[in-house]
Design a protein around this motif. Structure first.
Motif, PDB file in Angstrom:
ATOM      1  N   VAL A 155       0.818  -1.218   0.000  1.00  0.00           N
ATOM      2  CA  VAL A 155       0.000   0.000   0.000  1.00  0.00           C
ATOM      3  C   VAL A 155       0.849   1.265   0.000  1.00  0.00           C
ATOM      4  O   VAL A 155       0.593   2.201  -0.751  1.00  0.00           O
ATOM      5  CB  VAL A 155      -0.955  -0.004   1.217  1.00  0.00           C
ATOM      6  CG1 VAL A 155      -1.677   1.338   1.343  1.00  0.00           C
ATOM      7  CG2 VAL A 155      -1.970  -1.139   1.098  1.00  0.00           C
ATOM      8  N   GLY A 202       4.466   1.510  -0.138  1.00  0.00           N
ATOM      9  CA  GLY A 202       5.779   1.496  -0.769  1.00  0.00           C
ATOM     10  C   GLY A 202       6.764   0.692   0.062  1.00  0.00           C
ATOM     11  O   GLY A 202       6.506   0.347   1.210  1.00  0.00           O
ATOM     12  N   ARG A 225       1.147   8.186  -2.980  1.00  0.00           N
ATOM     13  CA  ARG A 225       0.343   7.061  -2.508  1.00  0.00           C
ATOM     14  C   ARG A 225      -0.954   7.527  -1.839  1.00  0.00           C
ATOM     15  O   ARG A 225      -1.842   6.714  -1.608  1.00  0.00           O
ATOM     16  CB  ARG A 225       1.156   6.201  -1.532  1.00  0.00           C
ATOM     17  CG  ARG A 225       2.342   5.468  -2.161  1.00  0.00           C
ATOM     18  CD  ARG A 225       1.893   4.465  -3.199  1.00  0.00           C
ATOM     19  NE  ARG A 225       2.989   3.758  -3.823  1.00  0.00           N
ATOM     20  CZ  ARG A 225       3.179   2.454  -3.713  1.00  0.00           C
ATOM     21  NH1 ARG A 225       2.352   1.721  -3.003  1.00  0.00           N
ATOM     22  NH2 ARG A 225       4.201   1.879  -4.334  1.00  0.00           N
ATOM     23  N   MET A 249      -6.378   6.039  -0.578  1.00  0.00           N
ATOM     24  CA  MET A 249      -5.054   5.748  -1.086  1.00  0.00           C
ATOM     25  C   MET A 249      -5.081   5.681  -2.613  1.00  0.00           C
ATOM     26  O   MET A 249      -6.146   5.595  -3.236  1.00  0.00           O
ATOM     27  CB  MET A 249      -4.552   4.413  -0.525  1.00  0.00           C
ATOM     28  CG  MET A 249      -4.560   4.318   0.996  1.00  0.00           C
ATOM     29  SD  MET A 249      -3.598   5.616   1.823  1.00  0.00           S
ATOM     30  CE  MET A 249      -1.965   5.290   1.172  1.00  0.00           C
ATOM     31  N   ARG A 250      -3.901   5.712  -3.206  1.00  0.00           N
ATOM     32  CA  ARG A 250      -3.771   5.625  -4.660  1.00  0.00           C
ATOM     33  C   ARG A 250      -2.642   4.644  -4.974  1.00  0.00           C
ATOM     34  O   ARG A 250      -1.584   4.698  -4.357  1.00  0.00           O
ATOM     35  CB  ARG A 250      -3.460   7.003  -5.245  1.00  0.00           C
ATOM     36  CG  ARG A 250      -3.300   6.993  -6.757  1.00  0.00           C
ATOM     37  CD  ARG A 250      -2.795   8.329  -7.265  1.00  0.00           C
ATOM     38  NE  ARG A 250      -3.740   9.421  -7.057  1.00  0.00           N
ATOM     39  CZ  ARG A 250      -3.457  10.555  -6.436  1.00  0.00           C
ATOM     40  NH1 ARG A 250      -2.243  10.744  -5.937  1.00  0.00           N
ATOM     41  NH2 ARG A 250      -4.361  11.507  -6.310  1.00  0.00           N
ATOM     42  N   HIS A 251      -2.877   3.744  -5.930  1.00  0.00           N
ATOM     43  CA  HIS A 251      -1.861   2.757  -6.294  1.00  0.00           C
ATOM     44  C   HIS A 251      -1.872   2.583  -7.806  1.00  0.00           C
ATOM     45  O   HIS A 251      -2.944   2.512  -8.431  1.00  0.00           O
ATOM     46  CB  HIS A 251      -2.135   1.421  -5.605  1.00  0.00           C
ATOM     47  CG  HIS A 251      -0.989   0.471  -5.663  1.00  0.00           C
ATOM     48  ND1 HIS A 251      -0.700  -0.282  -6.788  1.00  0.00           N
ATOM     49  CD2 HIS A 251      -0.038   0.145  -4.739  1.00  0.00           C
ATOM     50  CE1 HIS A 251       0.362  -1.026  -6.547  1.00  0.00           C
ATOM     51  NE2 HIS A 251       0.788  -0.781  -5.320  1.00  0.00           N
ATOM     52  N   GLU A 298      -7.543   4.251  -7.063  1.00  0.00           N
ATOM     53  CA  GLU A 298      -7.854   4.785  -5.735  1.00  0.00           C
ATOM     54  C   GLU A 298      -8.764   3.826  -4.970  1.00  0.00           C
ATOM     55  O   GLU A 298      -9.644   3.188  -5.544  1.00  0.00           O
ATOM     56  CB  GLU A 298      -8.524   6.163  -5.861  1.00  0.00           C
ATOM     57  CG  GLU A 298      -7.598   7.224  -6.427  1.00  0.00           C
ATOM     58  CD  GLU A 298      -8.208   8.612  -6.388  1.00  0.00           C
ATOM     59  OE1 GLU A 298      -9.344   8.757  -5.869  1.00  0.00           O
ATOM     60  OE2 GLU A 298      -7.553   9.555  -6.875  1.00  0.00           O
ATOM     61  N   LEU A 355      -3.957  -6.304  -4.244  1.00  0.00           N
ATOM     62  CA  LEU A 355      -2.609  -5.920  -3.810  1.00  0.00           C
ATOM     63  C   LEU A 355      -1.978  -7.012  -2.960  1.00  0.00           C
ATOM     64  O   LEU A 355      -0.775  -7.272  -3.057  1.00  0.00           O
ATOM     65  CB  LEU A 355      -2.660  -4.603  -3.024  1.00  0.00           C
ATOM     66  CG  LEU A 355      -2.955  -3.344  -3.826  1.00  0.00           C
ATOM     67  CD1 LEU A 355      -2.992  -2.134  -2.912  1.00  0.00           C
ATOM     68  CD2 LEU A 355      -1.912  -3.137  -4.914  1.00  0.00           C
ATOM     69  N   GLU A 378       1.469  -8.820  -3.802  1.00  0.00           N
ATOM     70  CA  GLU A 378       2.609  -8.727  -2.885  1.00  0.00           C
ATOM     71  C   GLU A 378       3.073 -10.112  -2.433  1.00  0.00           C
ATOM     72  O   GLU A 378       4.256 -10.355  -2.241  1.00  0.00           O
ATOM     73  CB  GLU A 378       2.230  -7.878  -1.679  1.00  0.00           C
ATOM     74  CG  GLU A 378       3.316  -7.739  -0.616  1.00  0.00           C
ATOM     75  CD  GLU A 378       4.554  -7.032  -1.131  1.00  0.00           C
ATOM     76  OE1 GLU A 378       5.649  -7.339  -0.618  1.00  0.00           O
ATOM     77  OE2 GLU A 378       4.430  -6.190  -2.050  1.00  0.00           O
TER      78      GLU A 378
END
Length: 292
Positions: free
Chosen positions: A151, A153, A178, A240-242, A247, A283, A287
């Motif tokens: 989320v 970095g 982010r 948040m933004r990814h 968003e 995400l 990850e």
């Protein structure tokens, strides 16, 4: 400039408690108008907000007595006097506690010792199924899990002395990207630092961080001058933004960890069944995917 100081290196002195108290009270007076508190408006005002004598009247004390408080002599005053001032200024709970810590330093906690996570806390972070990290009173990032990396970095790529949440929010464009609303994140970070500085005004490492941010960030200087005291409302939603999922919204839940120096475990979760939960699940799978 690092927010931590090597042994033997010169450090910034702790904050001037009396100056902080004076400016805090002035800033709280400035946000109130006479009509807000039922007082008549008279005369031309050179500065916005309540005058000292008006605040003293509201708090039920003499002008001279209140003036001594605003000059930094709160250690001679009773708890009842400080409560009356807090009520007159319409302080919230965080601001009231900040006033008391600045006015009566004997209630202020000493600067915390160097902080390390207990192995059990590290295990807890790894076991949590939501993004989570642990921060110190100085907002140093002491530990985090893989979902937090997805989320926010990869903090592991940073030198340890740069792993500070406030420092990253004000000085790192990659971190700001982010957050869908980086200005709001900056307001919260400055408010949390102001509150924590009031808890440990003698913490030279925290003062060094504040000095660095003041030197390097015009935005921080502007927010710091507002004397806002807050770390955000528990249960706040943070957008948040990814680059992978766009968003999405996460609910912010901080909680104090018991034992030793002050630390906070901060978790983020998505509302069940929401598009944000789906984004977070994406995400997580990205990850946790094995490296090839």
């Amino acid at each position: 400039m690092s927010s931590r100081v090597a042994p033997g290196e010169e450090v910034t002195p702790g904050l001037d408690r009396r100056a902080e108290l004076k400016e805090f009270l002035r800033s709280r007076r400035a946000r109130l108008r006479p009509e807000d508190v039922g007082l008549p408006t008279y005369g031309r005002r050179r500065v916005p907000g309540l005058r000292r004598e008006e605040l003293a009247q509201l708090a039920g004390m003499s002008y001279a007595y209140y003036a001594r408080l605003e000059q930094g002599y709160g250690d001679t005053m009773s708890a009842e006097v400080l409560e009356a001032v807090a009520l007159a200024l319409r302080l919230n709970e965080e601001e009231r506690d900040h006033l008391i810590r600045l006015a009566q330093p004997e209630r202020t906690q000493a600067a915390p010792p160097p902080q390390q996570l207990r192995p059990t806390v590290r295990n807890l972070l790894d076991a949590l199924g939501v993004p989570a990290y642990v921060v110190s009173r100085r907002m140093d990032i002491l530990g985090w899990n893989r979902l937090a990396t997805a989320v926010f970095g990869d903090w592991a790529q940073l030198p340890p002395e740069e792993r500070n949440l406030a420092r990253l929010i004000f000085l790192s464009p990659a971190t700001r990207d982010r957050f869908a609303d980086p200005d709001r994140a900056a307001v919260r970070a400055a408010g949390a630092l102001r509150m924590n500085a009031g808890k440990s005004p003698g913490d030279s490492h925290l003062s060094s961080l504040i000095h660095e941010l003041s030197q390097r960030s015009e935005e921080f200087r502007r927010l710091w001058a507002r004397h806002e005291v807050s770390c955000g409302t528990i249960g706040d939603t943070v957008r948040m933004r990814h680059p992978l999922v766009g968003e999405f919204d996460l609910v912010h839940e901080p909680m104090a960890l018991p034992g030793g120096a002050p630390m906070r475990l901060v978790t983020y979760h998505a509302e069940p069944g929401s598009r944000s939960e789906e984004a977070l699940r994406t995400l997580a799978s990205w990850e946790m995917a094995p490296l090839r």
